[in-house]
Motif scaffolding. Structure first.
Motif, PDB file in Angstrom:
ATOM      1  N   UNK A 134      24.250  -5.380   5.120  1.00  0.00           N
ATOM      2  CA  UNK A 134      23.143  -5.298   4.180  1.00  0.00           C
ATOM      3  C   UNK A 134      23.598  -5.728   2.794  1.00  0.00           C
ATOM      4  N   UNK A 135      22.683  -6.295   2.029  1.00  0.00           N
ATOM      5  CA  UNK A 135      22.996  -6.751   0.675  1.00  0.00           C
ATOM      6  C   UNK A 135      23.254  -5.600  -0.284  1.00  0.00           C
ATOM      7  N   UNK A 136      22.966  -4.373   0.136  1.00  0.00           N
ATOM      8  CA  UNK A 136      23.215  -3.218  -0.733  1.00  0.00           C
ATOM      9  C   UNK A 136      24.700  -3.063  -1.067  1.00  0.00           C
ATOM     10  N   UNK A 137      25.563  -3.692  -0.278  1.00  0.00           N
ATOM     11  CA  UNK A 137      27.009  -3.563  -0.504  1.00  0.00           C
ATOM     12  C   UNK A 137      27.590  -4.780  -1.226  1.00  0.00           C
ATOM     13  N   UNK A 138      26.749  -5.525  -1.904  1.00  0.00           N
ATOM     14  CA  UNK A 138      27.184  -6.790  -2.499  1.00  0.00           C
ATOM     15  C   UNK A 138      28.254  -6.623  -3.569  1.00  0.00           C
ATOM     16  N   UNK A 139      28.374  -5.446  -4.174  1.00  0.00           N
ATOM     17  CA  UNK A 139      29.332  -5.253  -5.257  1.00  0.00           C
ATOM     18  C   UNK A 139      30.666  -4.694  -4.789  1.00  0.00           C
ATOM     19  N   UNK A 140      30.833  -4.497  -3.485  1.00  0.00           N
ATOM     20  CA  UNK A 140      32.062  -3.870  -2.993  1.00  0.00           C
ATOM     21  C   UNK A 140      33.309  -4.683  -3.345  1.00  0.00           C
ATOM     22  N   UNK A 141      33.215  -6.000  -3.220  1.00  0.00           N
ATOM     23  CA  UNK A 141      34.389  -6.825  -3.531  1.00  0.00           C
ATOM     24  C   UNK A 141      34.841  -6.623  -4.972  1.00  0.00           C
ATOM     25  N   UNK A 142      33.887  -6.563  -5.895  1.00  0.00           N
ATOM     26  CA  UNK A 142      34.256  -6.392  -7.299  1.00  0.00           C
ATOM     27  C   UNK A 142      34.616  -4.952  -7.630  1.00  0.00           C
ATOM     28  N   UNK A 143      33.961  -3.999  -6.986  1.00  0.00           N
ATOM     29  CA  UNK A 143      34.203  -2.604  -7.314  1.00  0.00           C
ATOM     30  C   UNK A 143      35.454  -2.036  -6.646  1.00  0.00           C
ATOM     31  N   UNK A 144      35.860  -2.618  -5.497  1.00  0.00           N
ATOM     32  CA  UNK A 144      36.984  -2.036  -4.765  1.00  0.00           C
ATOM     33  C   UNK A 144      38.149  -3.016  -4.546  1.00  0.00           C
ATOM     34  N   UNK A 145      37.855  -4.253  -4.175  1.00  0.00           N
ATOM     35  CA  UNK A 145      38.947  -5.212  -4.003  1.00  0.00           C
ATOM     36  C   UNK A 145      39.564  -5.616  -5.338  1.00  0.00           C
ATOM     37  N   UNK A 146      38.729  -5.816  -6.351  1.00  0.00           N
ATOM     38  CA  UNK A 146      39.257  -6.296  -7.639  1.00  0.00           C
ATOM     39  C   UNK A 146      40.229  -5.288  -8.265  1.00  0.00           C
ATOM     40  N   UNK A 147      39.920  -3.985  -8.311  1.00  0.00           N
ATOM     41  CA  UNK A 147      40.920  -3.043  -8.837  1.00  0.00           C
ATOM     42  C   UNK A 147      42.195  -2.990  -7.986  1.00  0.00           C
ATOM     43  N   UNK A 148      42.054  -3.137  -6.670  1.00  0.00           N
ATOM     44  CA  UNK A 148      43.223  -3.117  -5.798  1.00  0.00           C
ATOM     45  C   UNK A 148      44.169  -4.267  -6.127  1.00  0.00           C
ATOM     46  N   UNK A 149      43.616  -5.473  -6.266  1.00  0.00           N
ATOM     47  CA  UNK A 149      44.473  -6.621  -6.564  1.00  0.00           C
ATOM     48  C   UNK A 149      44.927  -6.635  -8.020  1.00  0.00           C
ATOM     49  N   UNK A 150      44.168  -5.965  -8.896  1.00  0.00           N
ATOM     50  CA  UNK A 150      44.653  -5.795 -10.273  1.00  0.00           C
ATOM     51  C   UNK A 150      45.889  -4.904 -10.275  1.00  0.00           C
ATOM     52  N   UNK A 151      45.888  -3.858  -9.453  1.00  0.00           N
ATOM     53  CA  UNK A 151      47.067  -2.995  -9.339  1.00  0.00           C
ATOM     54  C   UNK A 151      48.266  -3.786  -8.830  1.00  0.00           C
ATOM     55  N   UNK A 157      40.325 -14.582  -8.925  1.00  0.00           N
ATOM     56  CA  UNK A 157      39.442 -15.535  -9.601  1.00  0.00           C
ATOM     57  C   UNK A 157      38.171 -14.811 -10.057  1.00  0.00           C
ATOM     58  N   UNK A 158      37.476 -15.340 -11.058  1.00  0.00           N
ATOM     59  CA  UNK A 158      36.292 -14.657 -11.584  1.00  0.00           C
ATOM     60  C   UNK A 158      35.183 -14.449 -10.555  1.00  0.00           C
ATOM     61  N   UNK A 159      35.005 -15.414  -9.644  1.00  0.00           N
ATOM     62  CA  UNK A 159      33.895 -15.344  -8.694  1.00  0.00           C
ATOM     63  C   UNK A 159      34.333 -14.718  -7.381  1.00  0.00           C
ATOM     64  N   UNK A 160      33.741 -13.586  -7.023  1.00  0.00           N
ATOM     65  CA  UNK A 160      33.940 -13.010  -5.699  1.00  0.00           C
ATOM     66  C   UNK A 160      32.815 -13.525  -4.800  1.00  0.00           C
ATOM     67  N   UNK A 161      33.013 -13.425  -3.490  1.00  0.00           N
ATOM     68  CA  UNK A 161      32.032 -13.960  -2.546  1.00  0.00           C
ATOM     69  C   UNK A 161      31.656 -12.874  -1.544  1.00  0.00           C
ATOM     70  N   UNK A 162      30.358 -12.632  -1.425  1.00  0.00           N
ATOM     71  CA  UNK A 162      29.835 -11.631  -0.499  1.00  0.00           C
ATOM     72  C   UNK A 162      28.788 -12.278   0.401  1.00  0.00           C
ATOM     73  N   UNK A 163      28.763 -11.866   1.660  1.00  0.00           N
ATOM     74  CA  UNK A 163      27.768 -12.408   2.589  1.00  0.00           C
ATOM     75  C   UNK A 163      27.177 -11.300   3.454  1.00  0.00           C
ATOM     76  N   UNK A 164      25.872 -11.136   3.373  1.00  0.00           N
ATOM     77  CA  UNK A 164      25.104 -10.300   4.283  1.00  0.00           C
ATOM     78  C   UNK A 164      24.493 -11.227   5.336  1.00  0.00           C
ATOM     79  N   UNK A 165      23.927 -10.696   6.431  1.00  0.00           N
ATOM     80  CA  UNK A 165      23.401 -11.562   7.489  1.00  0.00           C
ATOM     81  C   UNK A 165      22.417 -12.616   7.005  1.00  0.00           C
ATOM     82  N   UNK A 166      21.568 -12.258   6.048  1.00  0.00           N
ATOM     83  CA  UNK A 166      20.558 -13.210   5.579  1.00  0.00           C
ATOM     84  C   UNK A 166      21.129 -14.309   4.692  1.00  0.00           C
ATOM     85  N   UNK A 167      22.381 -14.172   4.274  1.00  0.00           N
ATOM     86  CA  UNK A 167      22.978 -15.151   3.365  1.00  0.00           C
ATOM     87  C   UNK A 167      23.497 -16.401   4.068  1.00  0.00           C
TER      88      UNK A 167
END
Length: 237
Positions: A134-151, A157-167
């Protein structure tokens, strides 16, 4: 798969760019892996247009799930996990792709990150990608992956990529993939990651005898003049 940048060293001019995919998808076929493959292919194409050859390696975490769990418990990687770590340590750029479960990144992906040396990916360019139902999770890459890789002190890169089924059938996803791949290719071609790591490596905290390609693993790396080392040797502070 290739492209060319201003060469930083003779070694960088002679060998292809080493792009590594980390995919935590476990289904077959995996939309998580498909998204990573599209990002990798676009990056390779952009590098090729610039005259820089590139190769793509893949770390599939699904088949390593038990090995990674054993590594966390024992503190020691087996040969399969060590091979994945070595491949990642040798990467010039990374595409990190995870499914979203329970509103968060895959536990398998996080477990693999937990067994990596903290200095393994210093200044390595990374694209962050995630898939979900579902698109409701579209911010997960920025909210969870980005801090992990910052650590991990990687260069996400500035642009993260998210895909839900409709995308998958939309041009917007293709546009976002191209933008993220362009950012990754430009970072690789600029050599900025290599320059940062080469210029500031001694200033970072490192794991002794670690897996990072610049780790010497020798006593010469240890600073015996710190307060902590003097205390350990029985001296005063």
């Amino acid at each position: 798969m290739t492209t060319e940048a201003t060469p930083q060293t003779s070694d960088s001019a002679e060998r292809p760019v080493r792009l590594v995919i980390i995919s935590a998808g476990v289904s077959d076929p995996s939309s998580t892996r498909l998204l990573a493959d599209r990002l990798a292919q676009k990056t390779v194409d952009l590098l090729a247009e610039a005259g820089q050859p590139a190769s793509v390696g893949v770390i599939e975490l699904g088949p390593l799930a038990v090995d990674i769990a054993q590594n966390i418990v024992s503190g020691f990687p087996n040969a399969r996990v060590q091979a994945a770590i070595d491949r990642l340590a040798d990467a010039d750029a990374v595409i990190a792709s995870t499914p979203v479960y329970k509103a968060g990144i895959s536990g398998l992906f996080k477990s693999f990150a937990d067994v990596l040396d903290n200095d393994l990916l210093i200044a390595t360019p990374v694209v962050l990608a995630a898939t979900a139902g579902t698109a409701r999770h579209a911010m997960v890459a920025d909210e969870q992956l980005r801090p992990l890789f910052a650590f991990l002190r990687a260069l996400a890169v500035p642009t993260s990529v998210f895909a839900a089924p409709e995308d998958w059938g939309s041009t917007a996803l293709g546009d976002r993939i191209e933008r993220a791949a362009t950012e990754l290719a430009l970072l690789v071609r600029s050599g900025v990651g290599r320059s940062i790591a080469d210029g500031a490596w001694a200033g970072y905290q490192h794991q002794f005898s670690g897996n990072a390609t610049r780790s010497e693993g020798s006593a010469a790396e240890v600073d015996f003049d710190t307060d902590l080392m003097r205390m350990a040797a029985g001296g005063g502070v």
